[in-house]
Design an enzyme around this catalytic site. Structure first.
Site, PDB file in Angstrom:
ATOM      1  N   ALA A  80       0.859  -1.188   0.000  1.00 34.76           N
ATOM      2  CA  ALA A  80       0.000   0.000   0.000  1.00 34.76           C
ATOM      3  C   ALA A  80       0.894   1.237   0.000  1.00 34.76           C
ATOM      4  O   ALA A  80       0.762   2.132   0.828  1.00 34.76           O
ATOM      5  CB  ALA A  80      -0.955  -0.009   1.189  1.00 34.76           C
ATOM      6  N   LEU A  81       1.811   1.273  -0.944  1.00 33.85           N
ATOM      7  CA  LEU A  81       2.885   2.257  -0.928  1.00 33.85           C
ATOM      8  C   LEU A  81       2.371   3.673  -1.166  1.00 33.85           C
ATOM      9  O   LEU A  81       1.419   3.902  -1.902  1.00 33.85           O
ATOM     10  CB  LEU A  81       3.933   1.909  -1.991  1.00 33.85           C
ATOM     11  CG  LEU A  81       4.599   0.538  -1.870  1.00 33.85           C
ATOM     12  CD1 LEU A  81       5.711   0.411  -2.895  1.00 33.85           C
ATOM     13  CD2 LEU A  81       5.131   0.293  -0.468  1.00 33.85           C
ATOM     14  N   HIS A 138       7.032   5.836   1.530  1.00 37.25           N
ATOM     15  CA  HIS A 138       7.822   4.682   1.096  1.00 37.25           C
ATOM     16  C   HIS A 138       8.736   5.049  -0.076  1.00 37.25           C
ATOM     17  O   HIS A 138       9.907   4.647  -0.122  1.00 37.25           O
ATOM     18  CB  HIS A 138       6.904   3.543   0.633  1.00 37.25           C
ATOM     19  CG  HIS A 138       6.012   2.987   1.690  1.00 37.25           C
ATOM     20  ND1 HIS A 138       4.652   3.159   1.683  1.00 37.25           N
ATOM     21  CD2 HIS A 138       6.292   2.234   2.791  1.00 37.25           C
ATOM     22  CE1 HIS A 138       4.123   2.540   2.723  1.00 37.25           C
ATOM     23  NE2 HIS A 138       5.094   1.971   3.409  1.00 37.25           N
TER      24      HIS A 138
END
Length: 295
Positions: free
Chosen positions: A32-33, A37
C-alpha cells in the site's frame, strides 16, 4: 526491475550481486505504498548499487486479526511504483514462502524500549517485527536498511535487534513525509472516510502547538493538554457521523532510551513526543521532536 516471489530466486539474485561486490539497500514495506515509502526507495537508490523493496504483510506482527484483515493490499500498483522509483527488485512473497515451517517459534525481547508506548498495547508486535526483519536481512544481506521515522519506536527496536544478532548492517532512519495539510503519510490513511481524513491533520497541528507550549509549560502539562485537546475535539467542533479522536497514548520520551522524561532538560540526546490516536476505526500514529528543536 525484477518481481521476485520466491526466496530461492531472491537468494540467487543477491548472490550475483554479492559476487559483483555490489552494495545492497533494503526497503522493507507491507505494501500500500505512498510517497513516504517512495522517499525511502529514492534514498536507497542514491546510496546503493542495488535496491530491494519487500512487499509483505507480516501476519505475526498483528495482535488484532481484524486489523490484519483490513490492511490494504495493492501489490500490482505497488510493483509499478517500485519500478518507477528505480528499485531493482520487488520481493513479493506469500506467507508460506516467508515461513515455510509455519509460524516461527522464536521470540525476541528488547527490555525497556518495548515496555512503553506500543509495547504493552500491542503484545507480541515487536517480536513479530523482529522476526520478519531478521528474515529479510538473512535473505537480502543488505549493506543498508531504510525505515521511516514515523515508526520511531520500531527503529529503536531494529537498532537493538542489530546489536543482538551482530549484523554489520547500517540502519538508515528517514524523515516523516507529510501530506500538504500535515498528516503523516500512512498506508492506513486510505481507510479513513472523507470526513475523517478532513480532520485527521488536527493530530499534527496539536503536536505542533505542544512544541510551542513546551517553551513555557512543564512536560506533564503538555502531555495532559495534548490528550485533552484531541479527546474533546468533537465537543467543541461539529463533526459528522459521530466522529471523534480517541487518544490511546501521548508520551514525551528520551529519543534514545524511549523512556518518559519529566523535565525538558532530562535527555542528553533529545526528546520526542509519540502519539497513537483512533479515528474512524483507524489507528494513526505520529511523532514530533521537542528537543533539540528541529530546524
Amino acid at each position: 526491475m525484477q518481481i521476485i516471489s520466491t526466496t530461492a530466486a531472491l537468494t540467487a539474485a543477491i548472490d550475483e550481486a554479492k559476487k559483483a561486490h555490489k552494495t545492497i539497500g533494503l526497503v522493507p514495506t507491507m505494501g500500500a505504498l505512498h510517497e513516504g515509502h517512495l522517499s525511502l526507495i529514492r534514498r536507497a537508490r542514491k546510496e546503493n548499487d542495488m535496491v530491494v523493496v519487500s512487499i509483505f504483510v507480516n501476519p505475526i506482527q498483528f495482535n488484532n486479526k481484524e486489523d490484519l484483515a483490513k490492511y490494504p493490499r495493492t501489490v500490482e500498483n505497488d510493483c509499478q511504483l517500485v519500478e518507477e522509483t528505480g528499485a531493482d527488485i520487488a520481493f513479493t512473497p506469500t506467507v508460506e514462502e516467508m515461513y515455510p515451517d509455519g509460524e516461527p517459534k522464536v521470540t525476541y525481547h528488547f527490555g525497556p524500549i518495548e515496555e512503553v508506548m506500543e509495547g504493552p498495547r500491542r503484545p507480541g508486535h515487536f517480536s513479530g517485527v523482529a522476526v520478519v526483519v531478521r528474515r529479510l536481512f538473512d535473505l537480502t544481506q543488505p549493506t543498508r536498511a531504510y525505515f521511516g521515522e514515523k515508526d520511531f519506536q520500531q527503529i529503536a527496536i531494529i537498532r537493538n535487534l542489530l546489536e543482538q544478532i551482530k549484523y554489520p548492517i547500517e540502519l538508515i532512519p528517514c524523515p516523516i513525509v507529510r501530506a500538504d495539510d500535515g498528516l503523516a503519510l500512512s498506508s492506513r490513511n486510505m481507510r479513513l472516510s472523507p470526513e475523517a481524513r478532513a480532520i485527521a491533520p488536527e493530530i499534527y497541528a496539536t503536536l505542533q502547538q505542544a512544541v510551542e507550549m513546551s517553551e513555557y509549560e512543564d512536560v506533564d502539562s503538555v502531555c495532559t493538554w495534548v490528550v485533552d485537546t484531541l479527546g474533546s475535539f468533537h465537543e467543541v467542533n461539529e463533526l459528522p457521523n459521530g466522529l471523534r479522536f480517541e487518544p490511546e497514548y501521548f508520551e514525551i520520551v528520551d529519543d534514545t532510551t524511549l523512556q518518559p522524561v519529566d523535565d525538558w532538560e532530562a535527555s542528553p540526546t533529545g526528546i520526542v513526543g509519540c502519539i497513537a490516536v483512533w479515528l474512524d476505526g483507524v489507528r494513526l500514529i505520529d511523532v514530533i521532536r521537542f528537543r533539540p528543536v528541529a530546524e
